[in-house]
Design a protein around this motif. Structure first.
Motif, PDB file in Angstrom:
ATOM      1  N   VAL A 134      22.874  -9.458  -1.712  1.00  0.00           N
ATOM      2  CA  VAL A 134      22.168  -9.890  -0.500  1.00  0.00           C
ATOM      3  C   VAL A 134      21.588  -8.631   0.109  1.00  0.00           C
ATOM      4  O   VAL A 134      22.302  -7.636   0.292  1.00  0.00           O
ATOM      5  CB  VAL A 134      23.107 -10.584   0.500  1.00  0.00           C
ATOM      6  CG1 VAL A 134      22.343 -10.970   1.763  1.00  0.00           C
ATOM      7  CG2 VAL A 134      23.759 -11.805  -0.144  1.00  0.00           C
ATOM      8  N   TRP A 135      20.285  -8.645   0.394  1.00  0.00           N
ATOM      9  CA  TRP A 135      19.601  -7.433   0.841  1.00  0.00           C
ATOM     10  C   TRP A 135      20.219  -6.890   2.113  1.00  0.00           C
ATOM     11  O   TRP A 135      20.509  -7.642   3.050  1.00  0.00           O
ATOM     12  CB  TRP A 135      18.116  -7.747   1.040  1.00  0.00           C
ATOM     13  CG  TRP A 135      17.229  -6.545   0.949  1.00  0.00           C
ATOM     14  CD1 TRP A 135      17.369  -5.481   0.124  1.00  0.00           C
ATOM     15  CD2 TRP A 135      16.054  -6.299   1.714  1.00  0.00           C
ATOM     16  NE1 TRP A 135      16.358  -4.580   0.309  1.00  0.00           N
ATOM     17  CE2 TRP A 135      15.532  -5.058   1.281  1.00  0.00           C
ATOM     18  CE3 TRP A 135      15.390  -6.997   2.709  1.00  0.00           C
ATOM     19  CZ2 TRP A 135      14.378  -4.504   1.819  1.00  0.00           C
ATOM     20  CZ3 TRP A 135      14.232  -6.461   3.243  1.00  0.00           C
ATOM     21  CH2 TRP A 135      13.732  -5.224   2.798  1.00  0.00           C
ATOM     22  N   SER A 136      20.411  -5.583   2.163  1.00  0.00           N
ATOM     23  CA  SER A 136      21.089  -4.963   3.310  1.00  0.00           C
ATOM     24  C   SER A 136      20.117  -4.523   4.392  1.00  0.00           C
ATOM     25  O   SER A 136      20.526  -3.878   5.358  1.00  0.00           O
ATOM     26  CB  SER A 136      21.903  -3.753   2.835  1.00  0.00           C
ATOM     27  OG  SER A 136      21.036  -2.792   2.231  1.00  0.00           O
ATOM     28  N   LYS A 137      18.836  -4.871   4.243  1.00  0.00           N
ATOM     29  CA  LYS A 137      17.832  -4.490   5.228  1.00  0.00           C
ATOM     30  C   LYS A 137      17.356  -5.712   6.012  1.00  0.00           C
ATOM     31  O   LYS A 137      17.508  -6.848   5.578  1.00  0.00           O
ATOM     32  CB  LYS A 137      16.622  -3.844   4.542  1.00  0.00           C
ATOM     33  CG  LYS A 137      16.943  -2.567   3.771  1.00  0.00           C
ATOM     34  CD  LYS A 137      17.135  -1.386   4.697  1.00  0.00           C
ATOM     35  CE  LYS A 137      17.276  -0.086   3.922  1.00  0.00           C
ATOM     36  NZ  LYS A 137      17.429   1.090   4.810  1.00  0.00           N
ATOM     37  N   GLU A 138      16.767  -5.447   7.181  1.00  0.00           N
ATOM     38  CA  GLU A 138      16.135  -6.502   7.969  1.00  0.00           C
ATOM     39  C   GLU A 138      14.632  -6.257   7.980  1.00  0.00           C
ATOM     40  O   GLU A 138      14.165  -5.175   8.355  1.00  0.00           O
ATOM     41  CB  GLU A 138      16.663  -6.521   9.401  1.00  0.00           C
ATOM     42  CG  GLU A 138      16.009  -7.597  10.254  1.00  0.00           C
ATOM     43  CD  GLU A 138      16.531  -7.614  11.684  1.00  0.00           C
ATOM     44  OE1 GLU A 138      15.996  -8.386  12.496  1.00  0.00           O
ATOM     45  OE2 GLU A 138      17.466  -6.836  11.974  1.00  0.00           O
ATOM     46  N   LEU A 139      13.851  -7.264   7.549  1.00  0.00           N
ATOM     47  CA  LEU A 139      12.393  -7.158   7.582  1.00  0.00           C
ATOM     48  C   LEU A 139      11.900  -7.208   9.020  1.00  0.00           C
ATOM     49  O   LEU A 139      12.408  -7.985   9.840  1.00  0.00           O
ATOM     50  CB  LEU A 139      11.769  -8.306   6.778  1.00  0.00           C
ATOM     51  CG  LEU A 139      11.903  -8.216   5.258  1.00  0.00           C
ATOM     52  CD1 LEU A 139      11.570  -9.559   4.631  1.00  0.00           C
ATOM     53  CD2 LEU A 139      10.979  -7.126   4.718  1.00  0.00           C
ATOM     54  N   GLN A 140      10.906  -6.394   9.324  1.00  0.00           N
ATOM     55  CA  GLN A 140      10.317  -6.388  10.667  1.00  0.00           C
ATOM     56  C   GLN A 140       8.789  -6.462  10.543  1.00  0.00           C
ATOM     57  O   GLN A 140       8.053  -5.635  11.081  1.00  0.00           O
ATOM     58  CB  GLN A 140      10.749  -5.143  11.430  1.00  0.00           C
ATOM     59  CG  GLN A 140      12.250  -5.114  11.706  1.00  0.00           C
ATOM     60  CD  GLN A 140      12.683  -3.880  12.478  1.00  0.00           C
ATOM     61  OE1 GLN A 140      12.098  -2.796  12.355  1.00  0.00           O
ATOM     62  NE2 GLN A 140      13.713  -4.028  13.300  1.00  0.00           N
ATOM     63  N   CYS A 141       8.335  -7.476   9.787  1.00  0.00           N
ATOM     64  CA  CYS A 141       6.896  -7.658   9.582  1.00  0.00           C
ATOM     65  C   CYS A 141       6.221  -8.057  10.894  1.00  0.00           C
ATOM     66  O   CYS A 141       6.797  -8.752  11.735  1.00  0.00           O
ATOM     67  CB  CYS A 141       6.637  -8.745   8.544  1.00  0.00           C
ATOM     68  SG  CYS A 141       7.404  -8.459   6.932  1.00  0.00           S
ATOM     69  N   ARG A 142       4.966  -7.636  11.044  1.00  0.00           N
ATOM     70  CA  ARG A 142       4.151  -8.085  12.178  1.00  0.00           C
ATOM     71  C   ARG A 142       3.421  -9.386  11.865  1.00  0.00           C
ATOM     72  O   ARG A 142       2.862 -10.009  12.757  1.00  0.00           O
ATOM     73  CB  ARG A 142       3.148  -7.004  12.555  1.00  0.00           C
ATOM     74  CG  ARG A 142       3.784  -5.739  13.154  1.00  0.00           C
ATOM     75  CD  ARG A 142       2.728  -4.718  13.501  1.00  0.00           C
ATOM     76  NE  ARG A 142       2.042  -4.226  12.305  1.00  0.00           N
ATOM     77  CZ  ARG A 142       0.897  -3.560  12.310  1.00  0.00           C
ATOM     78  NH1 ARG A 142       0.287  -3.339  13.464  1.00  0.00           N
ATOM     79  NH2 ARG A 142       0.357  -3.136  11.192  1.00  0.00           N
ATOM     80  N   GLY A 143       3.404  -9.761  10.596  1.00  0.00           N
ATOM     81  CA  GLY A 143       2.737 -10.999  10.197  1.00  0.00           C
ATOM     82  C   GLY A 143       1.339 -10.791   9.662  1.00  0.00           C
ATOM     83  O   GLY A 143       0.716 -11.728   9.161  1.00  0.00           O
ATOM     84  N   ILE A 144       0.821  -9.558   9.757  1.00  0.00           N
ATOM     85  CA  ILE A 144      -0.551  -9.291   9.313  1.00  0.00           C
ATOM     86  C   ILE A 144      -0.583  -8.517   7.993  1.00  0.00           C
ATOM     87  O   ILE A 144      -1.653  -8.314   7.425  1.00  0.00           O
ATOM     88  CB  ILE A 144      -1.332  -8.500  10.376  1.00  0.00           C
ATOM     89  CG1 ILE A 144      -0.653  -7.148  10.652  1.00  0.00           C
ATOM     90  CG2 ILE A 144      -1.461  -9.311  11.654  1.00  0.00           C
ATOM     91  CD1 ILE A 144      -1.434  -6.246  11.593  1.00  0.00           C
ATOM     92  N   GLU A 145       0.567  -8.099   7.509  1.00  0.00           N
ATOM     93  CA  GLU A 145       0.616  -7.311   6.275  1.00  0.00           C
ATOM     94  C   GLU A 145       0.229  -8.178   5.074  1.00  0.00           C
ATOM     95  O   GLU A 145       0.473  -9.392   5.058  1.00  0.00           O
ATOM     96  CB  GLU A 145       2.015  -6.736   6.054  1.00  0.00           C
ATOM     97  CG  GLU A 145       2.462  -5.715   7.098  1.00  0.00           C
ATOM     98  CD  GLU A 145       3.108  -6.337   8.327  1.00  0.00           C
ATOM     99  OE1 GLU A 145       3.634  -5.585   9.167  1.00  0.00           O
ATOM    100  OE2 GLU A 145       3.098  -7.593   8.444  1.00  0.00           O
ATOM    101  N   SER A 146      -0.357  -7.544   4.054  1.00  0.00           N
ATOM    102  CA  SER A 146      -0.783  -8.273   2.862  1.00  0.00           C
ATOM    103  C   SER A 146       0.358  -8.481   1.875  1.00  0.00           C
ATOM    104  O   SER A 146       0.293  -9.375   1.029  1.00  0.00           O
ATOM    105  CB  SER A 146      -1.929  -7.540   2.166  1.00  0.00           C
ATOM    106  OG  SER A 146      -1.524  -6.224   1.790  1.00  0.00           O
ATOM    107  N   GLU A 147       1.401  -7.660   1.962  1.00  0.00           N
ATOM    108  CA  GLU A 147       2.538  -7.816   1.069  1.00  0.00           C
ATOM    109  C   GLU A 147       3.791  -7.282   1.743  1.00  0.00           C
ATOM    110  O   GLU A 147       3.744  -6.487   2.686  1.00  0.00           O
ATOM    111  CB  GLU A 147       2.290  -7.098  -0.252  1.00  0.00           C
ATOM    112  CG  GLU A 147       1.985  -5.614  -0.103  1.00  0.00           C
ATOM    113  CD  GLU A 147       1.605  -4.981  -1.431  1.00  0.00           C
ATOM    114  OE1 GLU A 147       2.400  -4.163  -1.919  1.00  0.00           O
ATOM    115  OE2 GLU A 147       0.524  -5.300  -1.953  1.00  0.00           O
ATOM    116  N   ILE A 148       4.937  -7.730   1.235  1.00  0.00           N
ATOM    117  CA  ILE A 148       6.204  -7.454   1.893  1.00  0.00           C
ATOM    118  C   ILE A 148       6.553  -5.969   1.864  1.00  0.00           C
ATOM    119  O   ILE A 148       7.250  -5.453   2.756  1.00  0.00           O
ATOM    120  CB  ILE A 148       7.322  -8.299   1.237  1.00  0.00           C
ATOM    121  CG1 ILE A 148       8.423  -8.629   2.260  1.00  0.00           C
ATOM    122  CG2 ILE A 148       7.887  -7.630   0.008  1.00  0.00           C
ATOM    123  CD1 ILE A 148       8.039  -9.699   3.222  1.00  0.00           C
ATOM    124  N   SER A 149       6.070  -5.226   0.857  1.00  0.00           N
ATOM    125  CA  SER A 149       6.401  -3.801   0.751  1.00  0.00           C
ATOM    126  C   SER A 149       5.776  -2.985   1.882  1.00  0.00           C
ATOM    127  O   SER A 149       6.165  -1.838   2.113  1.00  0.00           O
ATOM    128  CB  SER A 149       5.940  -3.250  -0.595  1.00  0.00           C
ATOM    129  OG  SER A 149       4.532  -3.342  -0.725  1.00  0.00           O
TER     130      SER A 149
END
Length: 384
Positions: A134-149
């Motif tokens: 289970v990934w140990s990080k929390e994503l903090q996307c703004r919603g405008i990025e083209s990919e998860i990386s």
């Protein structure tokens, strides 16, 4: 798809996703009737009619989509645009804790996968419990990025998260739109792609506002006319009966609210077509609108000689009225009548003399219109 898998593997582009017809190729056509088992290391090892042998034209070139080097995927769902969220980190696929995933993260995953917009985020291992980390990080996307990386991350506070909390995601699946069988790419029968499948749109679930959004999405200007299958022919395959409840100023159909219409009400005899202002079929002259606040009822205004002008009642007949109703996507003509106005913005020049057979797609195809002084002459109101 077996053929596609060989190409994706040969190009080191991941897994096969979809194949579509593509327009616009050039040069020689090298292969036709391709027949791969799926295990070949290169496309040239697959069967075909022979190198350079074909009876094809570039209108039926093939376009394929491979998964590429994506950092996210959806697994365990009924199709590739829904399932358990997994992210690639240090060459290992890991699930994501439902408490560390929000709507902005979902938008980026759906976008990266070419799956439209998020429909629903589901927690508690809705698509089954994953395996491994289970990934140990929390994503903090703004919603405008083209990919998860490209999304920022932070260390998760939920170090005890288990696979019982794996997050799942359902994306709309709507990816692309096109107009076909018209004179150019800005006119024709409306076709939408869900996942890898193209289908037509039922005219009972399609209006001028949705058409305007589609034209803008295709970079074809604004909608000039909404037409039935008698203009651009009947399509084949799926009929998408989703009702797009657009305001008309959205930049993409996927941003319009969608409700459902019974598919039993539709057949390919009701396939919707659109002419956009960017099409060779439509000059700006002859665009029409109704004022008064009702979508299919009001005073007729026509764009003529670079301005919106009211229409005079004289020389107007049911033939012209039927063209207006068709152009607006408002069915057939119910009635038309006269009205008088002292409105100053329409007191200078009006338009008269449209001469339609009744079968035209829009008023711009009708001859003999001319601008005249409005004075106090009766002007036109129509109900479709």
């Amino acid at each position: 798809m077996r053929d596609v898998s060989v190409v994706c593997r040969e190009l080191s582009c991941g897994d096969p996703l979809s194949l579509d017809a593509a327009v616009g190729g050039s040069g020689p056509i090298w292969m036709s009737h391709v027949d791969c088992s799926g295990s070949e290391s290169t496309l040239k090892n697959c069967g075909s009619l022979g190198w350079g042998k074909h009876s094809c034209i570039h209108l039926i070139d093939i376009e394929i989509h491979c998964s590429g080097h994506r950092r996210s995927k959806l697994t365990g769902g009924p199709h590739r645009c829904s399932g358990r969220v997994e992210v690639l980190h240090e060459e290992t696929w890991s699930t994501v804790c439902d408490a560390d995933f929000d709507q902005q993260d979902a938008e980026v995953v759906c976008r990266e996968l070419g799956c439209g917009l998020p429909v629903e985020v589901l927690g508690a291992a809705a698509f089954g419990r994953g395996e491994g980390q289970v990934w140990s990080k929390e994503l903090q996307c703004r919603g405008i990025e083209s990919e998860i990386s490209l999304c920022p991350t932070s260390s998760s506070l939920r170090l005890n998260c288990t696979h019982g909390s794996d997050v799942g995601l359902i994306c709309s699946g709507h990816t692309r739109a096109r107009l076909v069988s018209g004179s150019d790419s800005c006119s024709g029968r409306v076709e939408l792609q869900y996942l890898s499948e193209w289908g037509t749109v039922c005219d009972v679930s399609w209006d001028m506002r949705a058409a305007s959004v589609l034209c803008a999405q295709l970079k074809c200007g604004s909608a000039v006319a909404v037409l039935g299958s008698d203009w651009f022919g009947e399509g084949s395959g799926q009929i998408w009966a989703d009702v797009f409840d657009c305001e008309g100023n959205e930049t993409h159909l996927s941003k319009c609210p969608i409700s459902s219409w019974s598919r039993t009400a539709c057949s390919h005899k009701q396939d919707a077509g659109v002419i956009c202002s960017g099409s060779l079929m439509a000059v700006h002259e002859g665009r029409v609108r109704l004022s008064g606040g009702m979508e299919c009822e009001g005073e007729v205004e026509v764009y003529f000689l670079k301005d919106w002008r009211r229409v005079l009642l004289d020389s107007w007949s049911e033939s012209e009225a039927s063209v207006v109703c068709r152009q607006l996507g408002c069915g057939s003509v119910f009635s038309f009548s006269s009205y008088s106005t002292s409105s100053p913005e329409h007191s200078h020049m009006c338009v008269t003399g449209f001469n339609c057979s009744g079968s035209e797609a829009h008023l711009g195809n009708c001859s003999s219109a001319q601008a005249v002084n409005c004075s106090s002459r009766d002007q036109l109101s129509i109900t479709c």
